[in-house]
Design a protein around this motif. Structure first.
Motif, mmCIF file in Angstrom:
data_model
loop_
_atom_site.group_PDB
_atom_site.id
_atom_site.type_symbol
_atom_site.label_atom_id
_atom_site.label_comp_id
_atom_site.label_asym_id
_atom_site.label_seq_id
_atom_site.Cartn_x
_atom_site.Cartn_y
_atom_site.Cartn_z
ATOM 1 N N VAL A 1 1.923 6.289 35.822
ATOM 2 C CA VAL A 1 0.646 5.840 36.378
ATOM 3 C C VAL A 1 -0.501 6.576 35.665
ATOM 4 O O VAL A 1 -0.483 7.810 35.542
ATOM 5 C CB VAL A 1 0.580 6.091 37.900
ATOM 6 N N SER A 2 -1.484 5.778 35.210
ATOM 7 C CA SER A 2 -2.670 6.351 34.536
ATOM 8 C C SER A 2 -3.936 5.851 35.223
ATOM 9 O O SER A 2 -3.957 4.770 35.824
ATOM 10 C CB SER A 2 -2.690 5.937 33.057
ATOM 11 N N THR B 104 -8.272 1.080 39.837
ATOM 12 C CA THR B 104 -8.538 1.995 38.715
ATOM 13 C C THR B 104 -7.265 2.491 38.043
ATOM 14 O O THR B 104 -7.336 3.355 37.164
ATOM 15 C CB THR B 104 -9.317 3.206 39.224
ATOM 16 N N LEU B 105 -6.096 1.923 38.433
ATOM 17 C CA LEU B 105 -4.817 2.449 37.937
ATOM 18 C C LEU B 105 -4.164 1.513 36.926
ATOM 19 O O LEU B 105 -4.279 0.287 36.989
ATOM 20 C CB LEU B 105 -3.857 2.685 39.099
ATOM 21 N N LEU C 87 -14.185 6.585 33.862
ATOM 22 C CA LEU C 87 -15.256 6.571 32.873
ATOM 23 C C LEU C 87 -14.964 7.503 31.710
ATOM 24 O O LEU C 87 -15.463 7.309 30.598
ATOM 25 C CB LEU C 87 -16.575 6.962 33.548
ATOM 26 N N GLU C 88 -14.190 8.497 31.972
ATOM 27 C CA GLU C 88 -13.894 9.478 30.933
ATOM 28 C C GLU C 88 -12.678 9.074 30.099
ATOM 29 O O GLU C 88 -12.176 9.860 29.300
ATOM 30 C CB GLU C 88 -13.668 10.848 31.573
ATOM 31 N N GLY C 89 -12.170 7.870 30.299
ATOM 32 C CA GLY C 89 -11.001 7.408 29.554
ATOM 33 C C GLY C 89 -9.740 7.431 30.405
ATOM 34 O O GLY C 89 -9.782 7.690 31.613
ATOM 35 N N GLU C 90 -8.616 7.205 29.738
ATOM 36 C CA GLU C 90 -7.334 7.116 30.447
ATOM 37 C C GLU C 90 -6.777 8.504 30.712
ATOM 38 O O GLU C 90 -6.716 9.345 29.812
ATOM 39 C CB GLU C 90 -6.326 6.297 29.633
ATOM 40 N N THR C 91 -6.376 8.699 31.938
ATOM 41 C CA THR C 91 -5.777 9.974 32.317
ATOM 42 C C THR C 91 -4.440 9.698 33.004
ATOM 43 O O THR C 91 -4.380 8.919 33.961
ATOM 44 C CB THR C 91 -6.685 10.752 33.280
ATOM 45 N N VAL C 92 -3.393 10.324 32.498
ATOM 46 C CA VAL C 92 -2.072 10.162 33.116
ATOM 47 C C VAL C 92 -2.037 10.970 34.400
ATOM 48 O O VAL C 92 -2.251 12.192 34.391
ATOM 49 C CB VAL C 92 -0.955 10.606 32.165
ATOM 50 N N LEU C 93 -1.777 10.267 35.495
ATOM 51 C CA LEU C 93 -1.758 10.927 36.799
ATOM 52 C C LEU C 93 -0.366 11.424 37.181
ATOM 53 O O LEU C 93 -0.240 12.345 37.977
ATOM 54 C CB LEU C 93 -2.283 9.969 37.860
#
Length: 274
Positions: free
Chosen positions: A68-69, A33-34, A73-79
């Motif tokens: 790393v993102s 998922t990354l 399901l809610e879109g891309e999130t920068v972790l």
């Protein structure tokens, strides 16, 4: 639960031309998922997974960063992101060799040549030279004025793209001896041969430097070298020949033996030769 990121290795050091692999590891997150974005000095790099290999083409320090993102399901999130510093050093020249070629023996007053040679496998080397006598050329010409063993050294500096400069020093010894001066002719039954140059009312004569040194000494001491019979001068025949030549010819070419200089009548009359 928060994600934990770690970029390895931390602050590595390599030599230019080598490759370095970096890995971004994660905890508490499924790799599938990354998304990984890699940067070199803030410029985006082509790697897109958790491993990145970089081969720099120049030396210096490079900031390696990985962002790393999550592709949920809610879109891309920068972790998060991590960075480290890659130090790239120049190569080292390890096989620079030098040697000096030239005579092992020479007479003082005689010119001789010394040449320094350098070799290395570094690409397109450029050499600079520093001799113990001050010259900065590959070849030097030397005239020594004293007897004894002389040591000549030369330090060669080699520069090549992507290499640290390297130096090598070599030496060469030359035994300097006093030249053998012929004994004067005590009988003086015949003059030395003068070569007439009738087309320009002149004449040519080769004269040993020892005769010209005697003329210099005679002039300094106020001795009339043109009339050497009642003096302590040694080369009476040569001196009489020169005196006859200067009197007979309006112009003269006298070649001395040490350096090959062509001397004029004034040079010899004044006794200023060397």
């Amino acid at each position: 639960m928060s994600i934990v990121l770690k970029l390895t290795p931390e602050n590595p050091k390599i030599t230019i031309g080598e490759s370095q692999e970096f890995t971004m590891t994660t905890e508490n997150q499924t790799d599938e998922t990354l998304k990984y974005e890699w940067y070199i000095n803030e410029d985006i790099y082509e790697a897109t997974n958790k491993n990145m290999t970089y081969t720099p083409d120049k030396s210096g320090e490079f900031i390696i960063k990985c962002k790393v993102s999550s592709l949920g399901l809610e879109g891309e999130t920068v972790l998060g992101e991590e960075s480290t510093t890659l130090t790239v050093n120049l190569k080292t020249i390890t096989d620079l060799t030098t040697n000096i070629t030239g005579p092992k023996e020479a007479e003082y007053g005689e010119e001789f040549e010394l040449v320094v040679n350098a070799e290395t496998t570094a690409e397109s080397p450029k050499y600079t030279y520093k001799w113990s006598s001050g010259e900065t050329t590959k070849k030097i010409k030397v005239i020594e004025s004293e007897e004894g063993e002389k040591t000549f050294t030369c330090t060669v500096t080699c520069k090549s793209t992507n290499y640290e400069p390297a130096t090598s020093t070599s030496e060469h010894k030359v035994s300097i001896s006093k030249p053998v001066v012929p004994e004067p002719d005590p009988s003086c039954e015949s003059c030395r041969y003068i070569h007439p140059l009738d087309h320009r009312e002149s004449a040519y004569l080769w004269v040993g430097y020892w005769v010209l040194e005697e003329i210099e000494k005679a002039v300094e001491e106020g001795i009339d070298w043109k009339k050497p019979d009642d003096t302590d001068l040694k080369y009476k025949c040569d001196l009489k020949t020169l005196a006859f030549m200067l009197e007979k010819y309006p112009n003269v070419d006298v070649q001395e033996s040490r350096n090959g200089y062509i001397l004029s009548k004034d040079d010899i009359e004044n006794g200023v030769i060397y």
